[in-house]
Write a protein that holds these residues in place. Structure first.
Motif, PDB file in Angstrom:
ATOM      1  N   TYR A   4       0.814  -1.229   0.000  1.00 41.09           N
ATOM      2  CA  TYR A   4       0.000   0.000   0.000  1.00 41.09           C
ATOM      3  C   TYR A   4       0.845   1.275   0.000  1.00 41.09           C
ATOM      4  CZ  TYR A   4      -3.378  -3.528   1.380  1.00 41.09           C
ATOM      5  OH  TYR A   4      -4.155  -4.652   1.412  1.00 41.09           O
ATOM      6  N   ARG A   7      -0.225   4.355  -1.784  1.00 42.18           N
ATOM      7  CA  ARG A   7      -1.427   5.053  -1.369  1.00 42.18           C
ATOM      8  C   ARG A   7      -1.118   6.424  -0.764  1.00 42.18           C
ATOM      9  NH1 ARG A   7      -5.912   0.893   1.035  1.00 42.18           N
ATOM     10  NH2 ARG A   7      -6.388  -0.077  -0.962  1.00 42.18           N
ATOM     11  N   ILE A  11      -3.235  10.237  -0.634  1.00 37.24           N
ATOM     12  CA  ILE A  11      -3.463  11.109   0.533  1.00 37.24           C
ATOM     13  C   ILE A  11      -2.830  12.486   0.320  1.00 37.24           C
ATOM     14  CG2 ILE A  11      -2.947  11.370   2.987  1.00 37.24           C
ATOM     15  CD1 ILE A  11      -3.221   8.273   3.157  1.00 37.24           C
TER      16      ILE A  11
ATOM     17  N   TYR B 178      -6.812   3.527   5.623  1.00 33.73           N
ATOM     18  CA  TYR B 178      -6.679   3.359   4.169  1.00 33.73           C
ATOM     19  C   TYR B 178      -5.229   3.065   3.807  1.00 33.73           C
ATOM     20  CZ  TYR B 178      -6.183   4.887  -0.683  1.00 33.73           C
ATOM     21  OH  TYR B 178      -5.885   4.960  -2.006  1.00 33.73           O
ATOM     22  N   LEU B 182      -7.053  -0.580   4.327  1.00 29.23           N
ATOM     23  CA  LEU B 182      -8.509  -0.513   4.208  1.00 29.23           C
ATOM     24  C   LEU B 182      -8.841  -0.303   2.738  1.00 29.23           C
ATOM     25  CD1 LEU B 182     -11.056  -0.365   6.114  1.00 29.23           C
ATOM     26  CD2 LEU B 182     -10.940   2.103   5.754  1.00 29.23           C
ATOM     27  N   SER B 183      -9.907  -0.959   2.291  1.00 32.56           N
ATOM     28  CA  SER B 183     -10.234  -0.880   0.871  1.00 32.56           C
ATOM     29  C   SER B 183     -10.468   0.572   0.440  1.00 32.56           C
ATOM     30  CB  SER B 183     -11.497  -1.698   0.595  1.00 32.56           C
ATOM     31  OG  SER B 183     -12.024  -1.320  -0.658  1.00 32.56           O
ATOM     32  N   GLY B 184      -9.924   0.869  -0.710  1.00 36.07           N
ATOM     33  CA  GLY B 184     -10.102   2.228  -1.252  1.00 36.07           C
ATOM     34  C   GLY B 184     -11.541   2.562  -1.502  1.00 36.07           C
ATOM     35  N   LEU B 187     -13.041   5.066   0.799  1.00 35.32           N
ATOM     36  CA  LEU B 187     -12.817   6.477   0.455  1.00 35.32           C
ATOM     37  C   LEU B 187     -13.780   6.909  -0.636  1.00 35.32           C
ATOM     38  CD1 LEU B 187      -8.997   7.290   0.377  1.00 35.32           C
ATOM     39  CD2 LEU B 187     -10.715   7.867   2.092  1.00 35.32           C
TER      40      LEU B 187
END
Lengths: 611, 443
Positions: A4, A7, A11, B178, B182-184, B187
């Protein structure tokens, strides 16, 4: 290892886009759209008017005639009034809660809106304000604003000075329409007299103060201040002592006194009777008193008779003008004599008028009938109508050079022109070629259709005193830093040459010493005068007197008109004499004081007063 | 000891510290300017807001230095303990006398303590600890449940106070979760929900009416109608353009989204009419510009926007604010929730830009710092801190500049409030401390 990890970019992207959204929004609110900063100014800035004090008025000897009196208007701001304060307010202003509710309602409806202050109580005196001021500071929505009203330390010359009152809706709109944005509602404005004439100078220039206020409207900090420029003070030509005496003498009478300094045209006194105390038209009783003076007084005390009443027939004083024109025209000489033929026109018994001097001395009516006849019928022709027309036309032109039949241009509002009958007037009245000398001969002795204002009569006295010229009568003597007197410095010449005046002046002196005007004599001063008795069918005649003194170096010329005062020498002559004595000597002799007291106590208001 | 101290300062992340330090100084100056009314030394420390603020700031730095000196492991191991203590405080505070209708404060003469501020730190530590424990995997349902309970417990306690602003901040942990897997979709669904909600509330607030043919329908019905058409279209697109093997899955999620969208827009209809009180409705109407209300509910936002707008490009200058200054009080709550007004009015758009750039830099730097950790605990903790600060920043500024309805939430480093200043300071100092030893230990 860490699936992840990427990600974080999502953000970071979200964070940065929020930053961008805020930046755009701020750019819009702060840079592009100016509306919010206008609103901010509205929220934080407050402008208050600064009222300039109105100019004072002083007499020729620097005595204060009109000063200032601070009064207070109490305002209410309906939205700021708190329920808990109402009982305090009611106590303070001595009113019931119901009344106050009505006041609030009025202040919130119609023109008035709840978030703008409106006047609640007008013109509180300083004393009244001092009592309530510690309390109103604590009540939100009620505040006082100082206004400058008028104060009259001497209580004289009310007509001349005029009065001010709060501007009404009409005037307010008119001034705005004329591009004059000086006034706000409830401001004072000059309505009559000098207050009106010199309004623009007296009122000064309004200032204003911008300050920052807090959320409750309290003043926190002054941003800028343009101070008010006080109104200019006037010095006027009036002599307060003389004016005061004149008003005393004219008490309980109807009529006028006008006194002029012949060498300058300055008005020394201007009395209009009946008079009123100028202080009545100030303060909160204005409306009540104004109503009383205007509507409920049959004698019309608000009228300034010396300039406004131009319907006065001059009577025998007019013989002086007739004589002067006749001399100039050459239709008579100082030695011309006529018989006192009472068949033509009434007269009293006197010695034979075998020269002009005697005719004036005794005010002989038939003599001046003949003089006027020679003036009007001067032309050579057969048709008496034609001759009369031509004669009257010439006569009218000459009469007018004495300031009759048109306004003199005095610096007071509402001056009336008076009337000199002319050809077209009689043509209209009787019809063309339907009138001749025999129809209009009353003019010869100042009766008939002639209308003259008292100021014009006094001006006549000044012309004779000056031997042929006059300065426009005026009241202004000086204004701070203003040069306004220039227009009053030109000599206006009558049509009569100076050499013809000597005989008239001698005759007028004779009138006072041995003739009809003996009541006007003053010990130690040579006085020249002429009486007039203006006929009044059914009523007492009017008493008229014009005069000047001293004979050789005239310092004062005066006209007195006492309505229903019977003959000229009865009331007008002594009044004039007392005025002149007081002015020239600076005081009245004991004998004169007794005389003055007697005149003062006389009541001549009834048209049929018996003497 | 001396050697160690120096080595820590050498390893402290200078940019992060600098951003924090500068923002603190700016925040203090803004607070000073906001309350400035002539300087009087005898009043300075104890009787003015800026005096108290200074004491808290010094206290924060004092604690900060102390934190830099203690071992990171100690902090990590005290996580649950700190969390527990603050939860206890949150329970006790409910029995304190309410101030302005909320039981949020402990009072000590002129100072007050707000435990709901400290829970932000406690929760960050506890959540980091939970998710970084060797045994726990986020994909496990048990871990998810534990994390959920960890977040929801204080949220409920704060809701009881009530303090909806602070409660709202807890949603920032979605970002942290997230990042941790955590699954996108959460969001996206969140975003989708917000969008639908905004449109729905706007249509309700503005009382819009639309026409289908000649029939007048309420805005919301029309919106629902449009949504249905949209979903139908999507369905047709999937039906004919998506490969058959993905089709089933796509259609399933489409149905989910359709149901969600329609139920939200319908739910708003009901909530708006029944649960919302008149004042809530007015707030939304003002926010959407449907209604201008200068005196009532719209007063705050009208005044604050006026103050912001009056700053123009370069502002009125330090100490020169005429709306937001405490002397004038045109902007209510200008020391706490609306303190941004003071900055915007006195420093203008240019000042605001510096502020926003600094703030965004701080937030992004924190994420960068978090990402470079070998220690999972420090990374999660970093995200927590960044998320909390970001939410405060986002909600507060959006409110002040009229992009969100009025929600009481402080602006970190700026707003008055010792507990907040201390908490946000400590959060950053702890991050600095943990980051400083990233090369030393592996957690």
């Amino acid at each position: 290892m860490d699936p992840y990890k990427n990600r974080r970019w999502v953000i970071i992207l979200i964070i940065i886009s929020i930053g961008l959204i805020f930046s755009f929004r701020l750019f819009y609110v702060q840079v592009i759209n100016h509306e919010w900063s206008h609103r901010a100014a509205k929220i934080s800035l407050k402008t208050e008017n600064l009222q300039p004090p109105r100019g004072f008025i002083y007499d020729r000897n620097n005595k204060l005639l009109v000063g200032a009196e601070t009064v207070y208007d109490i305002f209410i701001l309906p939205i700021a009034i708190k329920e808990k304060d109402t009982s305090l307010i009611c106590n303070l202003f001595d009113m019931s809660k119901l009344d106050f509710k009505k006041v609030l309602e009025n202040a919130s409806t119609g023109y008035n809106v709840p978030y703008k202050p409106s006047v609640f109580i007008k013109s509180m005196t300083q004393l009244e304000h001092a009592k309530i001021s510690p309390f109103i500071g604590k009540i939100s929505g009620v505040f006082a604003e100082a206004k400058i009203d008028r104060g009259y330390p001497l209580s004289i010359a009310s007509h001349l000075l005029g009065y001010i009152r709060r501007i009404d809706e009409n005037q307010f709109q008119n001034t705005r329409a004329n591009g004059d944005f000086f006034y706000t509602k409830n401001d004072f404005i000059g309505i009559t007299g000098l207050e009106k004439q010199y309004e623009l100078l007296l009122r000064g220039q309004r200032g204003n103060i911008n300050y920052l206020k807090d959320y409750a409207g309290n003043k926190i900090k002054t941003v800028n201040k343009i101070p008010a420029q006080p109104g200019k003070s006037l010095q006027i030509t009036l002599d307060a002592n003389l004016q005061k005496l004149g008003e005393k003498l004219m008490a309980h009478k109807i009529g006028s006194i006008v006194a002029i300094e012949p060498s300058s045209g300055e008005i020394l006194a201007m009395v209009s009777a009946p008079s009123y105390n100028p202080s009545l038209l100030t303060g909160k009783n204005f409306s009540k008193e104004f109503e009383r003076l205007k509507q409920n007084d049959s004698l019309k005390p608000l009228i300034n008779r010396p300039v406004y009443n131009d319907k006065y027939r001059p009577g025998s004083i007019f013989k002086l003008v007739q004589a002067l024109i006749a001399l100039e025209d050459g239709v008579i000489t100082s030695n011309t004599g006529f018989s006192c033929n009472k068949n033509i026109i009434g007269c009293h018994n006197h010695e034979r008028p075998n020269n002009l001097l005697k005719a004036i001395k005794h005010s002989c009516n038939p003599y001046f009938f003949q003089v006027y006849k020679r003036l009007i019928m001067k032309g050579k022709g057969k048709n008496i109508f034609e001759i009369s027309r031509e004669g009257l036309g010439n006569w009218e032109k000459k009469i007018k050079t004495f300031g009759f039949g048109s306004t003199l241009g005095i610096d007071l509002p509402d001056e009336k022109s008076g009337f000199v009958p002319n050809v077209s007037f009689y043509d209209q009245w009787y019809g063309k070629k339907r009138w001749a000398f025999s129809t209009i001969y009353s003019n010869s002795i100042g009766e008939g259709e002639i209308g003259v204002s008292p100021i014009q009569m006094a001006n006549l006295a000044a012309i004779i005193a000056n031997k042929g010229y006059y300065f426009t009568p005026h009241i202004i003597k000086e204004i701070e830093e203003e040069n306004i007197k220039e227009k009053f410095k030109t000599k206006h010449y009558s049509c009569v040459d100076a050499k013809h005046f000597d005989v008239i002046i001698d005759a007028m002196n004779e009138v006072v010493n041995n003739g009809t005007g003996r009541n006007a004599r003053i010990d130690s001063i040579e006085v020249c005068g002429k009486t007039g008795t203006v006929e009044n069918k059914n009523f007492n005649d009017h008493s008229v007197f014009i005069s000047f003194a001293p004979m050789n170096q005239p310092k004062i010329a005066i006209a007195v008109y006492v309505e229903f005062g019977t003959w000229g020498s009865k009331w007008a002559a002594p009044v004039a004499s007392l005025m002149m004595e007081n002015y020239l000597n600076g005081f009245l002799s004991n004998k004169s004081k007794i005389k003055a007291a007697k005149i003062q106590s006389e009541v001549i208001l009834n048209k049929n007063t018996k003497f | 000891m001396k050697y160690r101290n120096l080595s820590i300062w050498k390893n402290v992340d200078k940019p992060l510290f600098l951003f924090y330090f500068i923002l603190s100084i700016i925040g203090y100056l803004v607070m000073y300017s906001s309350n400035y009314n002539g300087f009087e030394i005898q009043d300075f420390l104890w009787n003015t807001n800026y005096g108290k603020q200074l004491i808290w700031l010094i206290l924060t730095f004092f604690f900060g230095v102390f934190i830099l000196l203690i071992d990171g492991n100690f902090i990590k191991n005290s996580s649950y303990f700190i969390y527990g203590i603050v939860i206890l405080l949150l329970v006790i505070v409910l029995f304190m006398p309410p101030i302005k209708g909320a039981t949020s404060w402990f009072y000590f003469s002129s100072f007050s303590i707000q435990p709901s501020e400290f829970i932000k730190l406690g929760l960050s530590l506890a959540l980091a600890k939970l998710l970084s424990d060797v045994g726990s995997k986020f994909q496990d349902f048990r871990t998810k449940l534990k994390a959920f309970l960890l977040i929801v417990t204080p949220a409920i306690l704060i809701a009881i106070q009530p303090d909806p602003g602070t409660m709202l901040v807890f949603s920032c942990f979605v970002f942290v979760l997230y990042r941790e897997g955590l699954s996108g979709n959460f969001l996206l669904i969140g975003l989708f929900t917000i969008l639908i909600a905004i449109v729905g509330i706007f249509l309700k607030a503005s009382n819009s009416v639309f026409f289908i043919g000649s029939n007048a329908v309420s805005g919301n019905l029309f919106f629902g109608f449009i949504l249905c058409i949209g979903f139908l279209f999507s369905f047709l697109i999937i039906r004919y353009f998506v490969l058959p093997r993905f089709r089933k899955q796509k259609i399933r999620s489409l149905i989910f989204i359709s149901v969600l969208g329609l139920s939200i827009s319908g739910g708003i209809n009901i909530v708006y009419d029944t649960i919302f009180k008149e004042r809530h409705r007015t707030r939304f109407q003002i926010m959407f510009g449907v209604k201008e209300d200068r005196k009532g509910a719209g007063y705050n936002i009208y005044q604050s926007l006026s103050a912001v707008g009056s700053g123009k490009i370069f502002g009125k200058g330090f100490l020169k604010g005429t709306l937001s200054n405490d002397k004038f009080k045109h902007v209510p709550e200008q020391n706490t929730d609306f303190i941004f007004c003071v900055l915007a009015e006195e420093w203008g758009f240019s000042g605001c830009m510096v502020f926003i750039i600094l703030y965004i830099s701080l937030l992004v730097r924190m994420i960068m710092v978090a990402e470079r950790q070998r220690s999972k605990f420090t990374r999660i903790y970093g995200y927590c801190v960044s998320g909390i600060l970001f939410f405060h920043f986002m909600i507060n500024i959006a409110m002040v500049i009229g992009l969100a309805p009025v929600i009481g939430i402080p602006l970190p480093f700026f707003s008055k409030g010792g507990s907040a200043i201390l908490t946000f300071g400590l959060m950053i100092f702890i991050l600095l401390r943990l980051d400083a030893e990233r090369k030393v230990v592996l957690r």
